[in-house]
Enzyme design. Structure first.
Site, PDB file in Angstrom:
ATOM      1  CG  ASN A  68      11.793   2.038 -10.119  1.00 19.93           C
ATOM      2  OD1 ASN A  68      11.336   1.371 -11.036  1.00 19.93           O
ATOM      3  ND2 ASN A  68      11.018   2.621  -9.218  1.00 19.93           N
ATOM      4  CD  GLU A  69       8.131   4.241 -11.197  1.00 18.54           C
ATOM      5  OE1 GLU A  69       7.384   3.448 -11.785  1.00 18.54           O
ATOM      6  OE2 GLU A  69       7.835   4.838 -10.142  1.00 18.54           O
TER       7      GLU A  69
END
Length: 861
Positions: A457-458
């Site tokens: 995630n990210e």
């Protein structure tokens, strides 16, 4: 046959060693412990700490994460003739030393995997003592950070070095979660006695041949891949003994599998540690996400037998026959940079994912049982959500989560557990990452609901945009996991599912990861910096994160916070607002749309309504671009505690107004008015769902009469136009609104009403604060409906976004609908369930129970 014995009884907990801040009553205490469980819940049950979810108690309990904790139990054991006895720990959170009868069995440092230790030589007949001591996870992470060198990631909202330990990252705090670093035996623990051989791992690879019939495949295949472990040396046969320690197995092992009436077996060569058997099923029923079809599940049974020894071990799971791909084909093969798809394809059908992000449902995950998972996923399904993304700062959830998704037809996008930080690829982290990935991919692959593995995630986005590169230099930061190790693990372990390196990610490290044209996108300038009307400036291929904050329901807020007076900025409320400048962003986002709230109750209603409006604007815009955009995954469906956040369902499981908005905008058939450069346009979106629970209502071509009117707030029709529209399945139709209908003469007193069969929507020409709303007037009737209460509201004026807050009558109560717009003379009946007392008309006729958009501008008379 193997035997399993749970060791869940008789545990005690005590603090060990020295740690700053430990109260004397805790330091001196030995308290009963619940296993599975954790330190916080045990101390809470012993009345040694206040509830960490209430008021500002979180800050007063920081010492728990700095202390070391010892779990101890004793049990009787009698040898049963098994060749081997293993201590099996399904989940230790996190830095644990395991001792049996005073001898160290093992040390562990990973919450996300299980452990198995041969303890046959350490067990003694009679009484045995088992001790598990947990060191401070915070101290461990800080020590490893200092040894390996710091890496970017943790920030003011999450300052702890969670990237240096394999533990649920959000336990260290997040912009919606408290810092409650706990420890404990969070999953089952017990003894496994077995002889000869056992099934160490079973991986079913399920595939289908799709036919012309939508609900049935021409053939299904299950390739069962089994790893075999021996208790001792495998023997070549004859009548010798069974190995040096009596743990061998004679030749002649057989692996047998059966599913849907098909059965097959294969001989396992002597000493072989793996075997494979394939099953073929004629015309299996296909598993679909809900609304597209049904969710048939088949029992798959696998057995390992050993000739005269009979059955040695067995394994069973439910599987579903379905096919899944991730379509990332370029729009133009001659120009791959022009754009590319990001579409989940199930059984050959491209699916527009109506999704939400999932976080751990509790800071103490052992409290989340099968019933709670089922209830939360049912709430998701009831809002027409058909995909949940299990976010990378949380957990590989327990099997009962995925069981519920299988049964309810909710697709699962599973992140590997990396979020918002650079992660070292050196020892000991690297070995733990590979071990947990291989175990969890194998564990979860039987579930048909699981359709995508995502690397992180990210973190790739952060590498490009968050200033990491000069800080990292030539050190590792996680790219080797996302681009090499994890795709290799998925390919080797679970070849039936697609893998994607990250969210957001554009398909190549040579292009920016967060683009509209490629891959999946996160939209966070909206909320953090700009108004939610900016959603309309983006047309992504797939939106994997976007959201807007709102406070929890009133009953949840006032249960958790006891400030006197209560205010939006009172200490307890602010302690339950973890986003950086969160309240300031709420205020900034409110200003273009609503007047400044007069009091905390108006603040509560306005910000909740604004949250619902924001996501409505975003989702309706993205769905109007169906075909190019093929998914919206809102941040987020759930909360882990009572907090002001982006969730649709708050930490006490109560739906916020956003949940009701999601149910409307995720309806399989959507009518929306969108501003386009050429003028106002009505879009009708038809997901074309067939079969299953929604099939009778939503299946096939949508043919409807469409009426569009420009009206005054008093009900006068100023312009009218009508036509007929036909929308194919899995398609969108657009209709330009004629200029005389779309052009207002008084934006403060006019709106557009669109009716398409039994669905309708509105378009207002100005923000609420600039509208000359009539003061809302209505008549209310209350009647009993068995155990429920019916409240019928008849509008005497235009009433926009009418909401009934049942929790203001009774914290146990809930309501079936919200955000209803009524024209003068129209009625709507709300159904309240869960009331523990009767209510009368006076109680439900106005604020705080009945609210609407009008009363933010023109208070009710």
């Amino acid at each position: 046959m193997s035997q399993w014995r749970e060791l869940h009884e008789g545990w005690t907990l005590q603090v060990v060693g020295e740690a700053d801040g430990v109260p004397r009553e805790v330091a001196d205490a030995v308290v009963p412990a619940t296993v599975p469980g954790c330190v916080h819940t045990d101390l809470l049950a012993a009345d040694l700490i206040p509830d960490p979810y209430l008021d500002r108690n979180e800050y007063d309990l920081a010492w728990i994460g700095r202390a070391c904790w010892r779990y101890a139990t004793s049990f009787d054991w009698t040898p049963d003739g098994s060749d081997r006895v293993d201590l099996v720990c399904d989940g230790l959170d996190t830095v644990a030393t395991v001792e049996l009868n005073g001898e160290v069995v093992a040390t562990t440092q990973n919450m996300h995997r299980s452990y198995r230790f041969d303890v046959g030589g350490r067990l003694r007949e009679g009484r045995n003592e088992l001790v598990v001591t947990f060191a401070s996870a915070q101290a461990y992470a800080e020590r490893l950070r200092d040894e390996l060198g710091d890496l970017p990631g943790p920030n003011s909202a999450t300052p702890e070095p969670f990237n240096f330990i394999r533990k649920m990252a959000c336990n260290f705090g997040w912009d919606w979660g408290p810092v409650l670093v706990t420890a404990g035996i969070w999953k089952s623990i017990g003894l496994h006695s077995w002889s000869g051989a056992r099934l160490a791992r079973v991986r079913p690879v399920v595939d289908v041949d799709l036919g012309e019939q939508r609900d049935v495949a021409t053939a299904g295949r299950v390739r069962v891949l089994a790893d075999v472990e021996y208790a001792g040396p495998a023997l070549a046969g004859g009548d010798g003994d069974s190995g040096a320690a009596g743990g061998g197995v004679k030749a002649g092992l057989t692996l047998t599998a059966s599913v849907a009436g098909s059965r097959a077996e294969v001989e396992v060569p002597t000493g072989a540690t793996s075997a494979e058997v394939e099953l073929s099923v004629d015309n299996p029923r296909l598993w679909w996400p809900h609304g597209h079809g049904e969710q048939p599940l088949y029992d798959l049974a696998v057995e390992l037998s050993g000739g005269s020894e009979g059955t040695l071990d067995g394994w069973s799971r439910r599987v579903g026959f379905r096919q899944v791909q991730l379509d990332t084909e370029p729009d133009d093969a001659a120009d791959p940079e022009a754009g590319s798809a990001f579409t989940l394809v199930v059984n050959g059908v491209p699916v527009f994912a109506r999704g939400a992000n999932w976080i751990p449902d509790d800071c103490f995950p052992s409290r989340v049982d099968a019933a709670r998972y089922r209830a939360r996923l049912q709430q998701a399904k009831d809002a027409h959500i058909d995909l949940l993304r299990v976010w990378g700062g949380g957990l590989y959830e327990q099997d009962t989560f995925y069981d519920a998704a299988d049964e309810l037809g909710i697709l699962v996008w599973q992140d590997f557990l990396f979020a918002c930080a650079a992660y070292p690829e050196e020892s000991p982290i690297a070995e733990e990452v590979e071990a947990e990935a291989r175990e969890n991919v194998a564990r979860l692959m039987p579930h048909p609901s699981l359709v995508l593995w995502n690397g992180n995630n990210e973190n790739i986005w952060a590498w490009f945009d968050w200033g990491w590169q000069p800080k990292v230099g030539d050190r590792t930061w996680g790219a080797g996991y996302y681009l090499d190790l994890l795709p290799r693990v998925v390919g080797e372990t679970d070849p039936s599912r697609p893998y994607w390196p990250g969210s957001p990610y554009s398909g190549s490290m040579d292009r920016h990861p967060n683009t509209d044209e490629h891959g999946c996108k996160h939209v966070w300038d909206v909320w953090n910096q700009v108004d939610y009307s900016v959603y309309r400036t983006y047309v992504p291929r797939f939106v994997a994160e976007f959201g807007w904050q709102g406070p929890p329901t009133w009953a949840t807020l006032t249960r958790a916070v006891h400030d006197d007076p209560l205010a939006a900025d009172s200490p307890g409320v602010l302690s339950h607002q973890k986003a950086t400048d969160g309240n300031a962003k709420l205020a900034r986002g409110l200003t273009p749309h609503f007047p400044e709230p007069a009091d905390v109750e108006d603040w509560h209603w306005s910000t909740q309504l604004n949250q619902a409006r924001a996501l409505t604007v975003g989702i309706e815009h993205y769905r109007s671009h169906r075909g190019r955009c093929m998914g919206t995954v809102v941040w987020q469906i759930n909360d882990c505690w009572p907090v002001t956040s982006w969730a649709a369902v708050d930490g006490d499981a109560r739906p916020k107004p956003l949940w009701y908005a999601l149910r409307k905008v995720y309806d399989p058939r959507l009518v929306t008015v969108q501003p386009r450069p050429e003028g106002l346009t009505v879009f009708l979106v038809n997901e074309g769902l067939t079969g299953g629970d929604n099939g009778a209502r939503a299946g096939g071509v949508w043919r409807t009469d469409l009426a569009v009117e420009r009206r005054t707030f008093t009900g006068e029709v100023l312009a009218h136009w009508s036509t007929s529209v036909s929308v194919d399945p899995a398609a969108t139709a657009s209709v330009r609104v004629p200029v005389d209908v779309a052009t207002t003469t008084d934006p403060s007193r006019e709106y557009v009403l669109v009716v398409a069969g039994d669905r309708r929507t509105t378009w207002f020409f100005a923000a609420d604060k600039d509208l000359a709303y009539p003061a809302p007037e209505w008549d209310v009737e209350v009647t009993a409906d068995g155990p429920a209460t019916r409240v019928t509201v008849t509008a005497r004026t235009l009433v926009r976004d009418l909401a009934l807050f049942a929790d203001r009558l009774d914290p146990a109560a809930g309501v079936d609908d919200m955000l209803v717009t009524l024209l003068p003379g129209e009625s709507h009946t709300f159904r309240i369930s869960g009331l523990t007392r009767p209510v009368d008309v006076a109680e439900v006729s106005g604020r705080p129970v009945l609210r609407c958009a009008n009363d933010t501008v023109s208070p009710a008379k």
